[in-house]
Enzyme design. Sequence first.
Site, PDB file in Angstrom:
ATOM      1  N   PRO A 179       0.894  -1.014  -0.120  1.00  0.00           N
ATOM      2  CA  PRO A 179       0.063  -0.102   0.017  1.00  0.00           C
ATOM      3  C   PRO A 179       1.128   1.160  -0.310  1.00  0.00           C
ATOM      4  O   PRO A 179       1.883   1.550   0.445  1.00  0.00           O
ATOM      5  CB  PRO A 179      -1.242  -0.085   0.582  1.00  0.00           C
ATOM      6  CG  PRO A 179      -0.157  -0.718   2.193  1.00  0.00           C
ATOM      7  CD  PRO A 179       0.921  -1.555   1.025  1.00  0.00           C
ATOM      8  N   GLY A 180       0.356   1.952  -0.554  1.00  0.00           N
ATOM      9  CA  GLY A 180       0.896   3.003  -0.593  1.00  0.00           C
ATOM     10  C   GLY A 180       0.406   4.037  -0.707  1.00  0.00           C
ATOM     11  O   GLY A 180      -0.156   5.224   0.683  1.00  0.00           O
ATOM     12  N   ARG A 181      -1.308   5.022  -1.230  1.00  0.00           N
ATOM     13  CA  ARG A 181      -1.528   5.939  -1.005  1.00  0.00           C
ATOM     14  C   ARG A 181      -2.801   6.015   0.226  1.00  0.00           C
ATOM     15  O   ARG A 181      -2.347   6.924   0.965  1.00  0.00           O
ATOM     16  CB  ARG A 181      -2.371   6.206  -2.087  1.00  0.00           C
ATOM     17  CG  ARG A 181      -3.638   6.816  -2.756  1.00  0.00           C
ATOM     18  CD  ARG A 181      -4.043   6.706  -3.868  1.00  0.00           C
ATOM     19  NE  ARG A 181      -3.907   6.960  -4.504  1.00  0.00           N
ATOM     20  CZ  ARG A 181      -3.601   7.308  -5.543  1.00  0.00           C
ATOM     21  NH1 ARG A 181      -3.057   8.666  -6.028  1.00  0.00           N
ATOM     22  NH2 ARG A 181      -2.952   6.393  -7.063  1.00  0.00           N
ATOM     23  N   ARG A 209      -0.715  15.874  -9.429  1.00  0.00           N
ATOM     24  CA  ARG A 209      -1.356  15.348  -9.679  1.00  0.00           C
ATOM     25  C   ARG A 209      -3.044  16.122 -10.846  1.00  0.00           C
ATOM     26  O   ARG A 209      -3.289  15.623 -11.423  1.00  0.00           O
ATOM     27  CB  ARG A 209      -2.303  15.204  -8.861  1.00  0.00           C
ATOM     28  CG  ARG A 209      -0.958  13.880  -7.490  1.00  0.00           C
ATOM     29  CD  ARG A 209      -2.068  13.115  -6.646  1.00  0.00           C
ATOM     30  NE  ARG A 209      -2.376  11.913  -7.497  1.00  0.00           N
ATOM     31  CZ  ARG A 209      -3.967  12.456  -7.420  1.00  0.00           C
ATOM     32  NH1 ARG A 209      -4.303  12.514  -6.981  1.00  0.00           N
ATOM     33  NH2 ARG A 209      -4.412  10.501  -8.111  1.00  0.00           N
ATOM     34  N   TYR A 260      -3.740  14.023 -14.229  1.00  0.00           N
ATOM     35  CA  TYR A 260      -4.565  13.176 -13.605  1.00  0.00           C
ATOM     36  C   TYR A 260      -6.335  13.987 -13.865  1.00  0.00           C
ATOM     37  O   TYR A 260      -7.311  13.209 -13.740  1.00  0.00           O
ATOM     38  CB  TYR A 260      -4.585  12.180 -12.733  1.00  0.00           C
ATOM     39  CG  TYR A 260      -3.218  11.298 -12.466  1.00  0.00           C
ATOM     40  CD1 TYR A 260      -2.379  10.617 -13.727  1.00  0.00           C
ATOM     41  CD2 TYR A 260      -2.299  11.883 -11.430  1.00  0.00           C
ATOM     42  CE1 TYR A 260      -1.270  10.046 -13.111  1.00  0.00           C
ATOM     43  CE2 TYR A 260      -1.237  11.470 -11.069  1.00  0.00           C
ATOM     44  CZ  TYR A 260      -0.877  10.815 -12.289  1.00  0.00           C
ATOM     45  OH  TYR A 260       0.059  10.015 -12.196  1.00  0.00           O
ATOM     46  N   CYS A 318       4.382  28.889 -16.368  1.00  0.00           N
ATOM     47  CA  CYS A 318       4.252  28.683 -17.649  1.00  0.00           C
ATOM     48  C   CYS A 318       3.201  28.215 -17.916  1.00  0.00           C
ATOM     49  O   CYS A 318       3.855  28.175 -19.427  1.00  0.00           O
ATOM     50  CB  CYS A 318       5.118  29.850 -18.485  1.00  0.00           C
ATOM     51  SG  CYS A 318       5.525  30.683 -17.530  1.00  0.00           S
ATOM     52  N   TYR A 325       2.093  10.926  -3.157  1.00  0.00           N
ATOM     53  CA  TYR A 325       1.921  11.296  -5.118  1.00  0.00           C
ATOM     54  C   TYR A 325       2.221  12.904  -5.037  1.00  0.00           C
ATOM     55  O   TYR A 325       2.007  13.088  -6.084  1.00  0.00           O
ATOM     56  CB  TYR A 325       1.354  10.623  -6.160  1.00  0.00           C
ATOM     57  CG  TYR A 325       0.757   9.013  -6.037  1.00  0.00           C
ATOM     58  CD1 TYR A 325       2.767   8.107  -6.031  1.00  0.00           C
ATOM     59  CD2 TYR A 325       0.110   8.477  -4.623  1.00  0.00           C
ATOM     60  CE1 TYR A 325       2.204   6.772  -5.914  1.00  0.00           C
ATOM     61  CE2 TYR A 325       0.223   7.190  -5.107  1.00  0.00           C
ATOM     62  CZ  TYR A 325       1.587   6.105  -5.618  1.00  0.00           C
ATOM     63  OH  TYR A 325       1.149   4.647  -5.519  1.00  0.00           O
TER      64      TYR A 325
HETATM   65  N1  LLP Z   1       2.971  -1.844  -5.552  1.00  0.00           N
HETATM   66  C1  LLP Z   1       3.453  -1.113  -6.715  1.00  0.00           C
HETATM   67  C2  LLP Z   1       4.653  -2.471  -8.087  1.00  0.00           C
HETATM   68  C3  LLP Z   1       2.538  -0.898  -7.734  1.00  0.00           C
HETATM   69  O1  LLP Z   1       3.194   0.003  -9.338  1.00  0.00           O
HETATM   70  C4  LLP Z   1       2.276   0.851  -6.692  1.00  0.00           C
HETATM   71  C5  LLP Z   1       1.259   1.992  -7.596  1.00  0.00           C
HETATM   72  C6  LLP Z   1       1.918   1.120  -5.773  1.00  0.00           C
HETATM   73  C7  LLP Z   1       2.345  -0.680  -5.281  1.00  0.00           C
HETATM   74  C8  LLP Z   1       1.352   1.127  -4.789  1.00  0.00           C
HETATM   75  O2  LLP Z   1      -0.593   1.688  -5.300  1.00  0.00           O
HETATM   76  P1  LLP Z   1      -0.846   2.535  -4.134  1.00  0.00           P
HETATM   77  O3  LLP Z   1      -0.964   1.933  -2.571  1.00  0.00           O
HETATM   78  O4  LLP Z   1      -0.313   3.914  -3.761  1.00  0.00           O
HETATM   79  O5  LLP Z   1      -2.255   2.885  -5.214  1.00  0.00           O
HETATM   80  N2  LLP Z   1       0.616   8.963  -9.587  1.00  0.00           N
HETATM   81  C9  LLP Z   1      -0.167   8.107  -9.599  1.00  0.00           C
HETATM   82  C10 LLP Z   1       0.392   6.823  -9.042  1.00  0.00           C
HETATM   83  C11 LLP Z   1       0.516   6.074  -9.581  1.00  0.00           C
HETATM   84  C12 LLP Z   1       0.703   4.681  -8.728  1.00  0.00           C
HETATM   85  C13 LLP Z   1       2.352   3.875  -9.249  1.00  0.00           C
HETATM   86  N3  LLP Z   1       1.919   2.790  -8.655  1.00  0.00           N
HETATM   87  C14 LLP Z   1      -1.234   9.431  -8.665  1.00  0.00           C
HETATM   88  O6  LLP Z   1      -0.788  10.439  -8.386  1.00  0.00           O
HETATM   89  O7  LLP Z   1      -2.726   8.886  -8.246  1.00  0.00           O
END
Ligand code: LLP
Length: 423
Positions: A275-277, A313, A317, A343, A372
Site C-alpha cells: 500500500p502507498g496512497r 496530480r 490526471y 507558465c 504522490y
Molecule cells: N505496488 C506497485 C507495483 C505499484 O506500481 C504501486 C503504484 C503501488 C504498489 C502503490 O499503489 P497505491 O497503494 O499507492 O495505489 N502517481 C499516481 C499513482 C501511481 C501509482 C503507481 N504505482 C497518482 O498520483 O495517482
Amino acid sequence: MHFFGYKGKSFYAEGVPVSRIVKECGTPVYIYSSKTLKRHYKAYGAAFSKVAHLICYSIKANSNIAVLKTFAGQGSGFDIVSGGELFRALKAGADTKKIVFSGVGKREDEIEYALKKGILMFNVESSEELASVNRIAGRLRKKAGIAIRVNPDVDPKTHPYISTGLKNSKFGIETKAAIKEYINAKNNLKNVNPMGVDCHIGSQITKIEPFIDALAKTKELLRTLRSEGIEIKYLDMGGGLGITYDTEAPPHPSRYGEAVIEGTKGLGVTLIFEPGRSIVGNAGILATKVLYTKKGSEKNFIIVDAAMNDLARPSLYGSYHAIKAVRENSGGEITADVVGPICESGDFLAKDRILPDVRSGDYLAVMSAGAYGFSMSSNYNTRPRAAEVMVAGKEFHVIRKRESLSDLIRGERPVSTKKRRRK
Ligand code: LLP
C-alpha cells in the site's frame, strides 16, 4: 480518518496551527501528520492480524526518510522500484529481508545493489529480466528470491494512467507465459528461487471487486504452479486501495482484509501488500500562500505560490484535491480556479471551485496531498522544491529543507569557452 481540521476558525495539523508552520517555514510546504501515518499503517496491520502477512509500504507514494522511518519503526517492509528507493529505505533503517523490488525496468546495477543488500524478492516483469536476475545472482554467488508479476487482465476502473493490470499494459506477464517462466526458472535457472506470485492491478481503486477478480486468477495460477512442484510461499497482492479525495467511498482496509482473507483461506501462503496512497494520502496537506486574486468576466483566479511542479496530480490526471482556508473568514464565497505561477495553462490545483473569498496574503491548505505529492514534484520553471514538515502532537519538525537557489544548479557545469593551450 486523519488529524487535520478546524479548531475554531483556525486550521490545525494535529495540535499545531498550520498558520504557525507557514509563518516559520514559509510556503509552499508539505505538512504530514505522524499520528495519521501510524493510524493508517496500523489499520492495515489489524486487517490482516489473523493471517501470515507482510506490509511493504510502497515508497514511491511518499519517500521522505522521516516518513519511511515512521513505518520502519512500526515493523513495516518496503516496496521499492529503484536503487534510489533502496538507498532511502536503508537510510531509514529498513529490514532488507522485508523489501520487495518491483518495476518493469530494473537496471543491472540496481539488481546487483539489491542482491548485495539481501532483499526478500524481485517482482520480475519480463523473461529477459528474469534471465538478468539469474545471471547477476550467479556472478555474485547468491540466490535471488523471485516472484513473477502476472497481468491478470482485470479492469480496476480507475484513471487509465494508473491502471496496470490490463492486457495492453506494459506491466507484468500474461498468466500463460508466466507459467512457462516459472517452469524455466525451476528447471534451468540455478540462481533464482521462485517463491512468490505478484499482482498489482492499479491505483486509487475504490471497489473490492477488481481485487477479488485478480485474486481468483492468481489463485488459479498458484495451484497450477504447485502442481508443477513449484513451492510458492508468498502471494503479493500489490497496492492500489483508494482514498477519499472528494466523494469516493473506498472500502476500509478492514473490509478489504476480510475479503482477501476469505479468498485466500487454506492457501498456505504469506500475504504481501504494497500500500502507498491508502496509508500516506490523507496524512499530508500542501499549504500555499495566496499571491494575487484576479476577477475576470468569464473566470476568477486565485493565484497561489504552489504550482504543478509541487503537486502534479491535478494537471496530470485532472485529480480533485479539496482546498480549505487556513484561517476561516466570515466573508463571502467565490467560484475560482486555483492556479500556480508556472507558465502553462495546465498549471492548476483546482478548477471552478467554490472557495472562501480569500485575499492576497491568506493561506490555503490543499488536502490529501501526502501521496504522490512531494514525491512527484520537480524543479520545472526552476522553482525550488517545497519544504516538508512532520507534525507530532504539539510539535513539528522540518524533515526536508526548502531547496535553495544553489540547490537548483547543483551538479551543473558551464562549458568552458577558453581555448585549451596546445602543449
Ligand atoms: N505496488 C506497485 C507495483 C505499484 O506500481 C504501486 C503504484 C503501488 C504498489 C502503490 O499503489 P497505491 O497503494 O499507492 O495505489 N502517481 C499516481 C499513482 C501511481 C501509482 C503507481 N504505482 C497518482 O498520483 O495517482
